[in-house]
Design a protein around this motif. Sequence first.
Motif, PDB file in Angstrom:
ATOM      1  N   PRO A 230       0.832  -1.210   0.000  1.00  0.00           N
ATOM      2  CA  PRO A 230       0.000   0.000   0.000  1.00  0.00           C
ATOM      3  C   PRO A 230       0.866   1.259   0.000  1.00  0.00           C
ATOM      4  O   PRO A 230       1.840   1.348   0.745  1.00  0.00           O
ATOM      5  CB  PRO A 230      -0.800  -0.121   1.303  1.00  0.00           C
ATOM      6  CG  PRO A 230      -0.811  -1.592   1.603  1.00  0.00           C
ATOM      7  CD  PRO A 230       0.515  -2.106   1.132  1.00  0.00           C
ATOM      8  N   VAL A 232       0.902   5.641   0.005  1.00  0.00           N
ATOM      9  CA  VAL A 232       0.274   6.952   0.089  1.00  0.00           C
ATOM     10  C   VAL A 232       1.084   7.881  -0.803  1.00  0.00           C
ATOM     11  O   VAL A 232       2.254   8.134  -0.547  1.00  0.00           O
ATOM     12  CB  VAL A 232       0.234   7.491   1.528  1.00  0.00           C
ATOM     13  CG1 VAL A 232      -0.320   8.915   1.543  1.00  0.00           C
ATOM     14  CG2 VAL A 232      -0.630   6.603   2.407  1.00  0.00           C
ATOM     15  N   SER A 400       0.335  14.573   1.309  1.00  0.00           N
ATOM     16  CA  SER A 400      -0.395  13.711   0.390  1.00  0.00           C
ATOM     17  C   SER A 400      -1.224  14.540  -0.575  1.00  0.00           C
ATOM     18  O   SER A 400      -1.954  15.441  -0.166  1.00  0.00           O
ATOM     19  CB  SER A 400      -1.314  12.763   1.177  1.00  0.00           C
ATOM     20  OG  SER A 400      -2.194  12.083   0.295  1.00  0.00           O
ATOM     21  N   GLN A 402      -3.114  12.746  -2.826  1.00  0.00           N
ATOM     22  CA  GLN A 402      -4.173  11.834  -3.231  1.00  0.00           C
ATOM     23  C   GLN A 402      -5.388  12.086  -2.350  1.00  0.00           C
ATOM     24  O   GLN A 402      -5.381  12.943  -1.477  1.00  0.00           O
ATOM     25  CB  GLN A 402      -3.716  10.386  -3.107  1.00  0.00           C
ATOM     26  CG  GLN A 402      -3.454   9.944  -1.675  1.00  0.00           C
ATOM     27  CD  GLN A 402      -3.035   8.487  -1.590  1.00  0.00           C
ATOM     28  OE1 GLN A 402      -2.344   7.988  -2.449  1.00  0.00           O
ATOM     29  NE2 GLN A 402      -3.467   7.812  -0.551  1.00  0.00           N
ATOM     30  N   LYS A 403      -6.465  11.340  -2.572  1.00  0.00           N
ATOM     31  CA  LYS A 403      -7.710  11.632  -1.870  1.00  0.00           C
ATOM     32  C   LYS A 403      -8.163  10.528  -0.932  1.00  0.00           C
ATOM     33  O   LYS A 403      -9.098  10.740  -0.153  1.00  0.00           O
ATOM     34  CB  LYS A 403      -8.815  11.921  -2.893  1.00  0.00           C
ATOM     35  CG  LYS A 403      -8.508  13.142  -3.757  1.00  0.00           C
ATOM     36  CD  LYS A 403      -9.634  13.471  -4.703  1.00  0.00           C
ATOM     37  CE  LYS A 403      -9.289  14.671  -5.561  1.00  0.00           C
ATOM     38  NZ  LYS A 403     -10.378  15.040  -6.486  1.00  0.00           N
ATOM     39  N   LEU A 404      -7.534   9.367  -0.970  1.00  0.00           N
ATOM     40  CA  LEU A 404      -7.916   8.278  -0.085  1.00  0.00           C
ATOM     41  C   LEU A 404      -7.004   8.234   1.128  1.00  0.00           C
ATOM     42  O   LEU A 404      -5.797   8.420   1.017  1.00  0.00           O
ATOM     43  CB  LEU A 404      -7.863   6.937  -0.819  1.00  0.00           C
ATOM     44  CG  LEU A 404      -8.866   6.764  -1.960  1.00  0.00           C
ATOM     45  CD1 LEU A 404      -8.695   5.398  -2.615  1.00  0.00           C
ATOM     46  CD2 LEU A 404     -10.294   6.918  -1.459  1.00  0.00           C
ATOM     47  N   HIS A 405      -7.574   7.978   2.286  1.00  0.00           N
ATOM     48  CA  HIS A 405      -6.899   7.845   3.576  1.00  0.00           C
ATOM     49  C   HIS A 405      -6.385   9.163   4.116  1.00  0.00           C
ATOM     50  O   HIS A 405      -6.705   9.561   5.220  1.00  0.00           O
ATOM     51  CB  HIS A 405      -5.760   6.820   3.530  1.00  0.00           C
ATOM     52  CG  HIS A 405      -4.926   6.806   4.775  1.00  0.00           C
ATOM     53  ND1 HIS A 405      -5.457   6.478   6.002  1.00  0.00           N
ATOM     54  CD2 HIS A 405      -3.630   7.114   4.998  1.00  0.00           C
ATOM     55  CE1 HIS A 405      -4.512   6.575   6.921  1.00  0.00           C
ATOM     56  NE2 HIS A 405      -3.403   6.961   6.342  1.00  0.00           N
ATOM     57  N   ARG A 407      -4.937  13.369   3.052  1.00  0.00           N
ATOM     58  CA  ARG A 407      -4.703  14.423   2.069  1.00  0.00           C
ATOM     59  C   ARG A 407      -4.108  15.618   2.792  1.00  0.00           C
ATOM     60  O   ARG A 407      -4.565  15.984   3.868  1.00  0.00           O
ATOM     61  CB  ARG A 407      -6.007  14.817   1.373  1.00  0.00           C
ATOM     62  CG  ARG A 407      -5.783  15.598   0.071  1.00  0.00           C
ATOM     63  CD  ARG A 407      -7.081  15.963  -0.589  1.00  0.00           C
ATOM     64  NE  ARG A 407      -6.863  16.420  -1.962  1.00  0.00           N
ATOM     65  CZ  ARG A 407      -7.757  17.088  -2.674  1.00  0.00           C
ATOM     66  NH1 ARG A 407      -8.936  17.374  -2.156  1.00  0.00           N
ATOM     67  NH2 ARG A 407      -7.478  17.458  -3.902  1.00  0.00           N
ATOM     68  N   GLU A 414      -2.500  10.351  10.625  1.00  0.00           N
ATOM     69  CA  GLU A 414      -2.427   9.729   9.308  1.00  0.00           C
ATOM     70  C   GLU A 414      -1.525   8.500   9.288  1.00  0.00           C
ATOM     71  O   GLU A 414      -1.513   7.764   8.295  1.00  0.00           O
ATOM     72  CB  GLU A 414      -1.950  10.754   8.277  1.00  0.00           C
ATOM     73  CG  GLU A 414      -2.982  11.795   7.913  1.00  0.00           C
ATOM     74  CD  GLU A 414      -3.209  12.833   9.000  1.00  0.00           C
ATOM     75  OE1 GLU A 414      -4.314  13.405   9.054  1.00  0.00           O
ATOM     76  OE2 GLU A 414      -2.266  13.090   9.792  1.00  0.00           O
ATOM     77  N   THR A 417      -4.270   3.444  11.601  1.00  0.00           N
ATOM     78  CA  THR A 417      -5.490   2.929  10.989  1.00  0.00           C
ATOM     79  C   THR A 417      -6.493   2.764  12.129  1.00  0.00           C
ATOM     80  O   THR A 417      -6.279   3.311  13.211  1.00  0.00           O
ATOM     81  CB  THR A 417      -5.214   1.613  10.244  1.00  0.00           C
ATOM     82  OG1 THR A 417      -6.426   1.182   9.599  1.00  0.00           O
ATOM     83  CG2 THR A 417      -4.717   0.511  11.169  1.00  0.00           C
TER      84      THR A 417
END
Length: 430
Positions: A230, A232, A400, A402-405, A407, A414, A417
């Motif tokens: 995975p 980020v 980040s 990106q938009k998942l998890h 930003r 961050e 989990t």
Amino acid sequence: MDATPTPGPSEARLAVEDMARRAKTAARSLATATRASKDALLVALADALVAATAPILAANAQDLERGRAEGMSAGLADRLALTEARIGAIADALRELAGLPDPVGEVVRGSTLPNGLRLRQVRVPMGVVAMIYEARPNVTVDAAGLALKSGNAVLLRGGSAALSSNTVIVETLRQALTAQGWSPDLVQSVDAWGRDGGVALMRARGLVDVLVPRGGASLIQTVVREAVVPVVETGVGNCHLYVDASADLAQALAILLNSKTQRVGVCNALETLLVHEGVARDFLPGAVLALAEAGVTVHGDPATLALAPPGALTVAATDEDWATEYLSLDLAVRVVPDLDAAVEHIRTWSSGHTEAICTTDLRASERFVAAVDSAAVMVNASTRFTDGGQFGLGAEIGISTQKLHARGPMGLPELTTTTWVVHGDGHVRT
């Protein structure tokens, strides 16, 4: 005598997988540690770094000398360079982390169901966090501190440019961990395995829980494309400032100069200036001259070049300029007919990092904030504020885009989990 064989990809893979297993084991004890014990550890790491200032600076001088010999850019050299003051600031960032709330155990949400089951969604550590980055020895410490505070072990690939600096820094941190009674496997570097070590991190599925790349566009895209763990995604910083027709021009000039020149080799430095045509004649001549006095070369569109005064440093802009994260004393400048055109330019060329608007029109600011699609949007403020420390998050592991998890600046929450904890009283499902 036979030459010693050069370690290959298979040896690197086995070595990195072994390191990841040891990191996962070490992280178990940290996951249940108290905040007080983690905070004391961070303070001890800060003290150890300050005590090791001399060897760290000596190693950094080796990296800088090697970089100059290899033609390293000014922006990368600025990122790489350490001073006594910068080491002190890095140590202070660890102490600031120690003062922040511990995200582990935080209840994100919870409820009691009609059947009496009690639900809580609770933050827990990721486990093993990996980072691949380049020419930024401060990131070595930031990543270690954030990982440890959030209950994670960390595996680092810091790149060849900062190899000497990172080697001393990681060894300093590991010695401090041992001295405080913690496993040194909580902080490990795969730099000894070079690029093969980085590839091994990208492919250590099941051993690495999350991988964060931080650096130039080529590095980030390589990791995003090649990794099977995975990831980020942290983006490059093609950041924009739009000066609206209603802007306070003196304020806009101060924001422009700070965004571009306060520190050029960082991802939140300004790379493109957009100016409303209604104020271009009043704003641009002075702004371009002030930029030239600061050593900035303007890559301008025809309207900008026509307004540039004698003594300005200008060249004609191309589409490549609109797409470029310079990380240098260069700035792309364009005159636009209105706010909508500015937004369209940003949506076309931005990397989604940080955009800013200078305006005294509330409606204009609201339209701009709603229309651009980036991790951070500044209204009458410098792009340089997009930073975990400036946002009060402590150090950041990256920004980040990106938009998942996650930003924007990635701080302690961050790097966690969540687990759903369900309490019942003999409940069975029918």
